[in-house]
Design an enzyme around this catalytic site. Structure first.
Site, PDB file in Angstrom:
ATOM      1  N   GLY A  11      71.312   7.156  -3.541  1.00  0.00           N
ATOM      2  CA  GLY A  11      70.423   7.668  -4.591  1.00  0.00           C
ATOM      3  C   GLY A  11      70.802   7.118  -5.954  1.00  0.00           C
ATOM      4  O   GLY A  11      70.668   7.787  -6.975  1.00  0.00           O
ATOM      5  N   TYR A 155      67.363  24.213  -0.235  1.00  0.00           N
ATOM      6  CA  TYR A 155      68.243  23.426  -1.123  1.00  0.00           C
ATOM      7  C   TYR A 155      69.614  24.095  -1.254  1.00  0.00           C
ATOM      8  O   TYR A 155      70.661  23.435  -1.138  1.00  0.00           O
ATOM      9  CB  TYR A 155      67.558  23.297  -2.482  1.00  0.00           C
ATOM     10  N   ALA A 157      71.058  26.194   0.777  1.00  0.00           N
ATOM     11  CA  ALA A 157      71.775  26.107   2.060  1.00  0.00           C
ATOM     12  C   ALA A 157      72.386  24.720   2.222  1.00  0.00           C
ATOM     13  O   ALA A 157      73.541  24.570   2.649  1.00  0.00           O
ATOM     14  CB  ALA A 157      70.829  26.421   3.211  1.00  0.00           C
ATOM     15  N   LYS A 159      73.261  22.608  -0.108  1.00  0.00           N
ATOM     16  CA  LYS A 159      74.334  22.361  -1.078  1.00  0.00           C
ATOM     17  C   LYS A 159      75.564  23.214  -0.789  1.00  0.00           C
ATOM     18  O   LYS A 159      76.701  22.785  -1.025  1.00  0.00           O
ATOM     19  CB  LYS A 159      73.814  22.590  -2.501  1.00  0.00           C
ATOM     20  N   ILE A 188      70.422  19.495 -15.032  1.00  0.00           N
ATOM     21  CA  ILE A 188      70.611  18.174 -15.643  1.00  0.00           C
ATOM     22  C   ILE A 188      69.234  17.533 -15.827  1.00  0.00           C
ATOM     23  O   ILE A 188      68.380  17.630 -14.929  1.00  0.00           O
ATOM     24  CB  ILE A 188      71.488  17.271 -14.735  1.00  0.00           C
TER      25      ILE A 188
HETATM   26  P1  NAP Z   1      66.379  12.203  -8.607  1.00  0.00           P
HETATM   27  O1  NAP Z   1      66.245  11.764 -10.025  1.00  0.00           O
HETATM   28  O2  NAP Z   1      65.207  12.837  -7.928  1.00  0.00           O
HETATM   29  O3  NAP Z   1      66.898  10.956  -7.731  1.00  0.00           O
HETATM   30  C1  NAP Z   1      67.118  11.129  -6.356  1.00  0.00           C
HETATM   31  C2  NAP Z   1      67.727   9.887  -5.789  1.00  0.00           C
HETATM   32  O4  NAP Z   1      67.988  10.114  -4.379  1.00  0.00           O
HETATM   33  C3  NAP Z   1      66.827   8.679  -5.852  1.00  0.00           C
HETATM   34  O5  NAP Z   1      67.613   7.528  -6.088  1.00  0.00           O
HETATM   35  C4  NAP Z   1      66.214   8.606  -4.448  1.00  0.00           C
HETATM   36  O6  NAP Z   1      65.824   7.304  -4.045  1.00  0.00           O
HETATM   37  C5  NAP Z   1      67.383   9.072  -3.623  1.00  0.00           C
HETATM   38  N1  NAP Z   1      66.990   9.584  -2.308  1.00  0.00           N
HETATM   39  C6  NAP Z   1      66.194  10.647  -2.033  1.00  0.00           C
HETATM   40  N2  NAP Z   1      66.058  10.802  -0.703  1.00  0.00           N
HETATM   41  C7  NAP Z   1      66.778   9.805  -0.118  1.00  0.00           C
HETATM   42  C8  NAP Z   1      67.033   9.429   1.216  1.00  0.00           C
HETATM   43  N3  NAP Z   1      66.520  10.104   2.259  1.00  0.00           N
HETATM   44  N4  NAP Z   1      67.809   8.337   1.445  1.00  0.00           N
HETATM   45  C9  NAP Z   1      68.349   7.631   0.412  1.00  0.00           C
HETATM   46  N5  NAP Z   1      68.144   7.948  -0.870  1.00  0.00           N
HETATM   47  C10 NAP Z   1      67.368   9.025  -1.139  1.00  0.00           C
HETATM   48  O7  NAP Z   1      67.570  13.276  -8.442  1.00  0.00           O
HETATM   49  P2  NAP Z   1      68.748  13.680  -9.450  1.00  0.00           P
HETATM   50  O8  NAP Z   1      68.273  14.807 -10.288  1.00  0.00           O
HETATM   51  O9  NAP Z   1      69.338  12.476 -10.078  1.00  0.00           O
HETATM   52  O10 NAP Z   1      69.782  14.329  -8.414  1.00  0.00           O
HETATM   53  C11 NAP Z   1      70.816  13.579  -7.813  1.00  0.00           C
HETATM   54  C12 NAP Z   1      71.689  14.520  -7.012  1.00  0.00           C
HETATM   55  O11 NAP Z   1      72.204  15.544  -7.855  1.00  0.00           O
HETATM   56  C13 NAP Z   1      70.948  15.253  -5.885  1.00  0.00           C
HETATM   57  O12 NAP Z   1      71.772  15.400  -4.758  1.00  0.00           O
HETATM   58  C14 NAP Z   1      70.651  16.604  -6.492  1.00  0.00           C
HETATM   59  O13 NAP Z   1      70.487  17.594  -5.508  1.00  0.00           O
HETATM   60  C15 NAP Z   1      71.890  16.825  -7.330  1.00  0.00           C
HETATM   61  N6  NAP Z   1      71.716  17.776  -8.406  1.00  0.00           N
HETATM   62  C16 NAP Z   1      70.830  17.536  -9.403  1.00  0.00           C
HETATM   63  C17 NAP Z   1      70.675  18.467 -10.418  1.00  0.00           C
HETATM   64  C18 NAP Z   1      69.737  18.264 -11.565  1.00  0.00           C
HETATM   65  O14 NAP Z   1      69.647  19.169 -12.405  1.00  0.00           O
HETATM   66  N7  NAP Z   1      69.055  17.142 -11.681  1.00  0.00           N
HETATM   67  C19 NAP Z   1      71.425  19.644 -10.388  1.00  0.00           C
HETATM   68  C20 NAP Z   1      72.315  19.849  -9.348  1.00  0.00           C
HETATM   69  C21 NAP Z   1      72.456  18.899  -8.364  1.00  0.00           C
HETATM   70  P3  NAP Z   1      64.345   6.715  -4.449  1.00  0.00           P
HETATM   71  O15 NAP Z   1      64.457   6.326  -5.892  1.00  0.00           O
HETATM   72  O16 NAP Z   1      64.139   5.554  -3.542  1.00  0.00           O
HETATM   73  O17 NAP Z   1      63.381   7.842  -4.230  1.00  0.00           O
END
Ligand code: NAP
Length: 242
Positions: A11, A155, A157, A159, A188
């Site tokens: 990701g 989600y 579950a 995490k 974030i």
């Molecule tokens: P995001 O902007 O939606 O980006 C998600 C990334 O994951 C993208 O690069 C996407 O690839 C990739 N991805 C999704 N499904 C995939 C799969 N099946 N195989 C390979 N790659 C996949 O998310 P983010 O906010 O940066 O979050 C990143 C991580 O932090 C996640 O695990 C999320 O749960 C965690 N998190 C985020 C927050 C927040 O507030 N943003 C808070 C807590 C935890 P594509 O670009 O090809 O779609």
């Protein structure tokens, strides 16, 4: 510094993963960026890492929820880079909904990507880490997995499961010289939280604001270098889960 190390970031094309890719590259690591579909974005991240920091960087398309796709991609990364030292399991999705109405496919999709995806990547890198007597795994979990969150049973579950997985892997692989830690972000600013910018939960953040992707990347960089830290869950959440 991470010169001579190879880091895989799932990701890494957008959001937090993109910031982690830049941060690890800035410390000298070569970078393998995995995305599910946005290959142009992943390639742009790689091009910028090479241009700015002079590191080797390559993009891979892989659905991490597929055991066999993850296996093939890890094999390709090994062929391209020689080995892997750091694995950041950051790929994640949300399919929010109330439990009484949640579709089975939305539950399965989130568990398969967020939890099984991390297992798949660890499973296929573990042999390399054990042979190298060295490895660092960092799983991106969430405060939702620590506190629960209405509308996010799937989600939360996934995490919470990732935290259990982190601690078990840490215990199992510590004698082999492999560390495994987690980072738990709060709110974030990324594509994922775009629709939550008016969430009432934001008022409960002690530091009074959403976090930036660079603030999560900083925690990942710390854990990548923290040679005596394993099994830890490091919150980067403005204090919301304390
Ligand atoms: P995001 O902007 O939606 O980006 C998600 C990334 O994951 C993208 O690069 C996407 O690839 C990739 N991805 C999704 N499904 C995939 C799969 N099946 N195989 C390979 N790659 C996949 O998310 P983010 O906010 O940066 O979050 C990143 C991580 O932090 C996640 O695990 C999320 O749960 C965690 N998190 C985020 C927050 C927040 O507030 N943003 C808070 C807590 C935890 P594509 O670009 O090809 O779609």
């Amino acid at each position: 510094m991470l010169n001579g190390k190879t880091a895989v970031i799932t990701g890494g094309s957008r959001g937090i993963g993109k910031a982690i890719s830049f941060k690890l590259a800035s410390l000298g690591a070569d970078i393998a960026v995995i995305c599910s579909s946005s290959v142009a974005a992943a390639e742009a991240v790689c091009a910028q890492c090479t241009e700015k920091y002079g590191v080797k960087a390559r993009a891979y398309v892989c659905d991490v929820s597929s055991f066999n796709a993850a296996k093939a991609t890890v094999a390709q990364i090994k062929a391209d880079f020689g080995t892997v030292h750091i694995l950041v399991n950051n790929a994640g999705i949300t399919r929010d909904g109330l439990v009484a109405m949640m579709k089975e496919e939305d539950y399965d999709a989130v568990l398969n990507t967020n939890l099984k995806g991390a297992f798949n990547m660890i499973r296929h890198c573990a042999g390399m880490f054990i042979r190298n007597k060295e490895g660092c795994i960092i799983n991106i979990t969430s405060v939702s997995g620590m506190m629960g969150n209405a509308g996010q049973v799937n989600y939360s579950a996934s995490k919470a499961g990732l935290i259990g997985l982190t601690k078990s892997v840490a215990k199992e692989l510590a004698p082999k010289g492999v560390r495994c830690n987690a980072v738990a972000p709060g709110f974030i600013k990324t594509d994922m939280t775009e629709s939550q910018s008016d969430s009432p939960l934001l008022a409960a953040i002690p530091l009074g604001r959403m976090g930036d992707v660079e603030e999560v990347a900083q925690a990942v960089a710390y854990l990548a270098e923290a040679s005596y830290v394993t099994g830890e869950v490091l919150r980067v959440d403005g204090g919301i889960a304390m």
